[in-house]
Motif scaffolding. Structure first.
Motif, short mmCIF file in Angstrom:
data_model
loop_
_atom_site.label_atom_id
_atom_site.label_comp_id
_atom_site.label_asym_id
_atom_site.label_seq_id
_atom_site.Cartn_x
_atom_site.Cartn_y
_atom_site.Cartn_z
N SER A 63 0.80 -1.23 0.00
CA SER A 63 0.00 0.00 0.00
C SER A 63 0.83 1.27 0.00
O SER A 63 0.33 2.35 -0.34
N VAL A 64 2.12 1.16 0.38
CA VAL A 64 2.97 2.36 0.46
C VAL A 64 4.16 2.28 -0.48
O VAL A 64 4.90 3.26 -0.60
N LYS A 65 4.36 1.16 -1.12
CA LYS A 65 5.52 0.97 -1.98
C LYS A 65 5.54 2.02 -3.08
O LYS A 65 4.52 2.29 -3.73
N GLY A 66 6.70 2.64 -3.27
CA GLY A 66 6.84 3.68 -4.28
C GLY A 66 6.48 5.07 -3.78
O GLY A 66 6.78 6.06 -4.46
N ARG A 67 5.87 5.16 -2.61
CA ARG A 67 5.51 6.47 -2.05
C ARG A 67 6.27 6.77 -0.76
O ARG A 67 6.58 7.93 -0.48
N PHE A 68 6.54 5.74 0.03
CA PHE A 68 7.24 5.90 1.32
C PHE A 68 8.67 5.38 1.21
O PHE A 68 8.94 4.42 0.48
N THR A 69 9.56 6.00 1.98
CA THR A 69 10.95 5.55 2.03
C THR A 69 11.41 5.50 3.48
O THR A 69 11.31 6.49 4.20
N ILE A 70 11.91 4.34 3.88
CA ILE A 70 12.47 4.18 5.22
C ILE A 70 13.98 4.27 5.13
O ILE A 70 14.60 3.79 4.16
N SER A 71 14.59 4.93 6.11
CA SER A 71 16.04 5.04 6.16
C SER A 71 16.47 5.13 7.62
O SER A 71 15.64 5.30 8.50
N ARG A 72 17.76 5.01 7.84
CA ARG A 72 18.27 5.11 9.21
C ARG A 72 19.65 5.74 9.20
O ARG A 72 20.40 5.63 8.23
N ASP A 73 19.97 6.36 10.32
CA ASP A 73 21.30 6.92 10.55
C ASP A 73 21.77 6.37 11.89
O ASP A 73 21.35 6.86 12.95
N ASN A 74 22.61 5.36 11.86
CA ASN A 74 23.03 4.72 13.10
C ASN A 74 23.89 5.64 13.96
O ASN A 74 23.93 5.51 15.18
N ALA A 75 24.57 6.58 13.35
CA ALA A 75 25.38 7.54 14.12
C ALA A 75 24.48 8.46 14.95
O ALA A 75 24.91 8.97 15.99
N LYS A 76 23.25 8.66 14.48
CA LYS A 76 22.31 9.53 15.18
C LYS A 76 21.24 8.75 15.92
O LYS A 76 20.30 9.34 16.48
N ASN A 77 21.34 7.42 15.89
CA ASN A 77 20.33 6.58 16.56
C ASN A 77 18.92 6.93 16.12
O ASN A 77 17.99 7.01 16.94
N THR A 78 18.74 7.12 14.82
CA THR A 78 17.45 7.59 14.32
C THR A 78 17.04 6.82 13.08
O THR A 78 17.88 6.53 12.21
N VAL A 79 15.75 6.51 13.01
CA VAL A 79 15.16 5.93 11.81
C VAL A 79 14.12 6.90 11.29
O VAL A 79 13.46 7.60 12.07
N TYR A 80 14.00 6.96 9.96
CA TYR A 80 13.12 7.93 9.32
C TYR A 80 12.09 7.24 8.44
O TYR A 80 12.30 6.13 7.95
N LEU A 81 10.99 7.94 8.23
CA LEU A 81 10.01 7.50 7.24
C LEU A 81 9.57 8.73 6.45
O LEU A 81 8.90 9.60 6.98
N GLN A 82 10.01 8.79 5.19
CA GLN A 82 9.60 9.87 4.30
C GLN A 82 8.36 9.41 3.55
O GLN A 82 8.39 8.37 2.88
N MET A 83 7.30 10.19 3.66
CA MET A 83 6.02 9.83 3.06
C MET A 83 5.64 10.85 2.01
O MET A 83 5.47 12.04 2.32
N ASN A 84 5.53 10.41 0.78
CA ASN A 84 5.16 11.28 -0.34
C ASN A 84 3.84 10.82 -0.94
O ASN A 84 3.39 9.70 -0.70
N SER A 85 3.23 11.70 -1.72
CA SER A 85 1.96 11.39 -2.39
C SER A 85 0.95 10.82 -1.41
O SER A 85 0.33 9.78 -1.67
N LEU A 86 0.80 11.48 -0.30
CA LEU A 86 -0.05 10.96 0.77
C LEU A 86 -1.51 10.94 0.35
O LEU A 86 -1.98 11.80 -0.41
N LYS A 87 -2.22 9.94 0.86
CA LYS A 87 -3.63 9.73 0.57
C LYS A 87 -4.42 9.77 1.88
O LYS A 87 -3.88 9.48 2.94
#
Length: 123
Positions: A63-87
């Motif tokens: 349902s989110v493939k191609g619109r959402f992107t998950i990433s992480r920065d281990n140096a910052k102890n942080t995980v992200y979720l970029q959400m585009n084309s939101l519905k």
């Protein structure tokens, strides 16, 4: 043990974008697989995306493939979720979660959860 705190939720119009962050405490963040889940009112919590320890492997719900992107920065102890084309159907409380198991879409395998952040998409 790891503690998770999400941020970045809010109100956005359909077609817009929003970025979520999840900050983790502790020095073992890089040993956890990190996932994002969401729960809409009256529905069960569902899998959104997952990322491996080093960030090289990711997997998404259809349902989110191609619109959402998950990433992480281990140096910052942080995980992200970029959400585009939101519905409007993306409206939910979004949770990040951590597991030492392998990449999984099953919420019962995740040991640690954040408190959640609300995302509302207006039509």
């Amino acid at each position: 043990q790891v503690q998770l705190v999400e941020s970045g939720g809010g109100l956005v119009q359909a077609g817009g974008s929003l970025g979520l962050s999840c900050a983790a405490s502790g020095r073992t963040f890089s040993s956890y697989v990190m996932g994002w889940f969401r729960q809409a009112p009256g529905k069960e919590r569902e899998f959104v995306a997952v990322i491996g320890w080093r960030g090289g492997i990711t997997y998404y719900a259809d349902s989110v493939k191609g619109r959402f992107t998950i990433s992480r920065d281990n140096a910052k102890n942080t995980v992200y979720l970029q959400m585009n084309s939101l519905k409007p159907e993306d409206t939910a409380v979004y949770y990040c979660a951590a597991t030492r198991a392998s990449l999984s879409v099953r919420r019962e395998l995740y040991d640690h959860w954040g408190q959640g952040t609300q995302v509302t998409v207006s039509s």
